[in-house]
Design a protein around this motif. Structure first.
Motif, short mmCIF file in Angstrom:
data_model
loop_
_atom_site.label_atom_id
_atom_site.label_comp_id
_atom_site.label_asym_id
_atom_site.label_seq_id
_atom_site.Cartn_x
_atom_site.Cartn_y
_atom_site.Cartn_z
N MET A 206 104.32 -35.27 -18.31
CA MET A 206 102.98 -34.96 -17.96
C MET A 206 102.56 -33.49 -18.07
O MET A 206 103.35 -32.62 -18.15
CB MET A 206 102.77 -35.22 -16.50
CG MET A 206 103.18 -36.76 -16.15
SD MET A 206 102.87 -37.32 -14.33
CE MET A 206 101.09 -37.44 -14.43
N ASP A 207 101.20 -33.16 -18.38
CA ASP A 207 100.86 -31.98 -18.73
C ASP A 207 100.62 -30.95 -17.68
O ASP A 207 100.34 -29.82 -17.89
CB ASP A 207 99.72 -31.87 -19.60
CG ASP A 207 100.09 -31.84 -21.25
OD1 ASP A 207 101.20 -31.20 -21.28
OD2 ASP A 207 99.43 -32.79 -21.99
N VAL A 208 100.85 -31.22 -16.58
CA VAL A 208 100.59 -30.55 -15.21
C VAL A 208 101.64 -29.62 -14.95
O VAL A 208 102.71 -29.88 -15.19
CB VAL A 208 100.18 -31.29 -13.98
CG1 VAL A 208 101.31 -32.36 -13.59
CG2 VAL A 208 99.95 -30.67 -12.86
N LEU A 209 101.48 -28.60 -14.58
CA LEU A 209 102.44 -27.43 -14.12
C LEU A 209 102.91 -27.98 -12.71
O LEU A 209 102.05 -28.49 -11.82
CB LEU A 209 102.05 -26.17 -14.19
CG LEU A 209 101.66 -25.38 -15.56
CD1 LEU A 209 100.81 -24.29 -15.50
CD2 LEU A 209 102.75 -25.49 -16.61
N TRP A 210 104.25 -27.87 -12.30
CA TRP A 210 104.69 -28.32 -11.19
C TRP A 210 103.97 -27.97 -9.91
O TRP A 210 103.57 -28.68 -8.94
CB TRP A 210 106.31 -27.93 -10.93
CG TRP A 210 106.70 -28.62 -9.54
CD1 TRP A 210 107.31 -27.69 -8.61
CD2 TRP A 210 107.02 -30.10 -9.18
NE1 TRP A 210 107.64 -28.45 -7.60
CE2 TRP A 210 107.55 -29.73 -7.94
CE3 TRP A 210 106.49 -30.98 -9.76
CZ2 TRP A 210 107.49 -31.03 -6.91
CZ3 TRP A 210 106.70 -32.31 -8.97
CH2 TRP A 210 107.29 -32.13 -7.68
#
Ligand code: IPE
Ligand code: IPE
Ligand code: MG
Length: 235
Positions: A206-210
């Motif tokens: 997924m392209d979201v940062l943790w």
């Protein structure tokens, strides 16, 4: 091997992107780790509410020691803070386990880990493995060493070494293999996470940062998982 059910029994999560999250804001990397620790708490709570039986979170790899000392210290301090929380004040009754070579960690952290594992051992709804100083290759090598020693001691016939015995001699012994390995941050690689256990895991990137990862992202991953067709080598 597991059934291709729609409810994952075990989810592995590579908590990646903390540094970039901080950089985007002009902050030192350690602030990204601090936000990442908050995201970890939230996702544990959410998965507990959902009733996910097993979770493994990648917190620190055997390779991460190569980072600058101030970053290593910041992560160890966050881990220390986490381990020192007052368990009695926490709503969730999560069973905590720590996987990876803890022998290389500061003594006080090792002690706390053992204490928390003992205190939470009777909780059955959700087990959380926190992978610290963890490497998939190191874990397999450690299992090989242990079995070789048993063989040398005459307690084990090498012909009896099979996949089940390896599984029983790694950090996740007794747990189902992960159905999903989830990596936020945009990177698409395993970085030495659950190499043995993840043989048939569905990889979800997924392209979201943790630190920006929310329960909605987990819902998205679960929806994606439910659309996958798992074959385990069959047809
Ligand atoms: C993952 O975030 C956390 C740890 C490895 C401790 P990173 O620190 O790798 O963040 P990026 O990948 O540099 O953004
Ligand atoms: C993997 O992330 C380790 C953890 C998230 C704990 P890294 O940031 O260390 O992985 P690489 O270096 O991008 O492969
Ligand atoms: Mg990274």
């Amino acid at each position: 091997m597991q059934e291709s059910g729609k409810n994952p029994q075990h989810i592995g999560i590579i908590m990646d992107g903390n540094g970039r999250w901080a950089k985007q804001r002009g902050l030192a990397r350690k602030f990204g780790h601090r936000e990442g620790a908050k995201a970890f708490q939230k996702i544990v709570e959410y998965c507990y509410d959902l009733g996910v039986p097993y979770l493994t979170f990648y917190a620190w790899s055997t390779e991460n020691w190569a980072r600058p000392k101030d970053e290593v210290d910041a992560v160890m301090n966050l881990l220390r803070d986490y381990l020192n929380r007052d368990l009695s004040k926490i709503r969730q009754q999560v069973r905590m386990r720590f996987i990876g070579d803890r022998g290389a960690l500061p003594q006080d952290i090792q002690q706390k880990m053992a204490e928390i594992e003992e205190k939470t051992a009777s909780f059955t709804r959700t087990t959380v493995n926190l992978a610290v100083n963890y490497g998939g290759r190191a874990e397999i090598a450690a299992a090989a060493r242990r079995l070789a020693q048993q063989a040398r001691d005459g307690a084990l016939d090498p012909a009896d070494i099979d996949e089940a015995l390896i599984s029983a001699n790694i950090g996740t012994a007794g747990q189902p293999d992960p159905d999903i390995i989830l990596r936020p941050s945009g990177e698409k690689r395993s970085s030495n996470f659950l190499l043995w256990q993840g043989a048939y895991a569905e990889m979800i990137y997924m392209d979201v940062l943790w630190p920006d990862f929310t329960p909605r992202h987990l819902d998205e991953a679960l929806a994606e998982f439910s659309r996958r067709n798992r074959r385990f080598g069959g047809i």
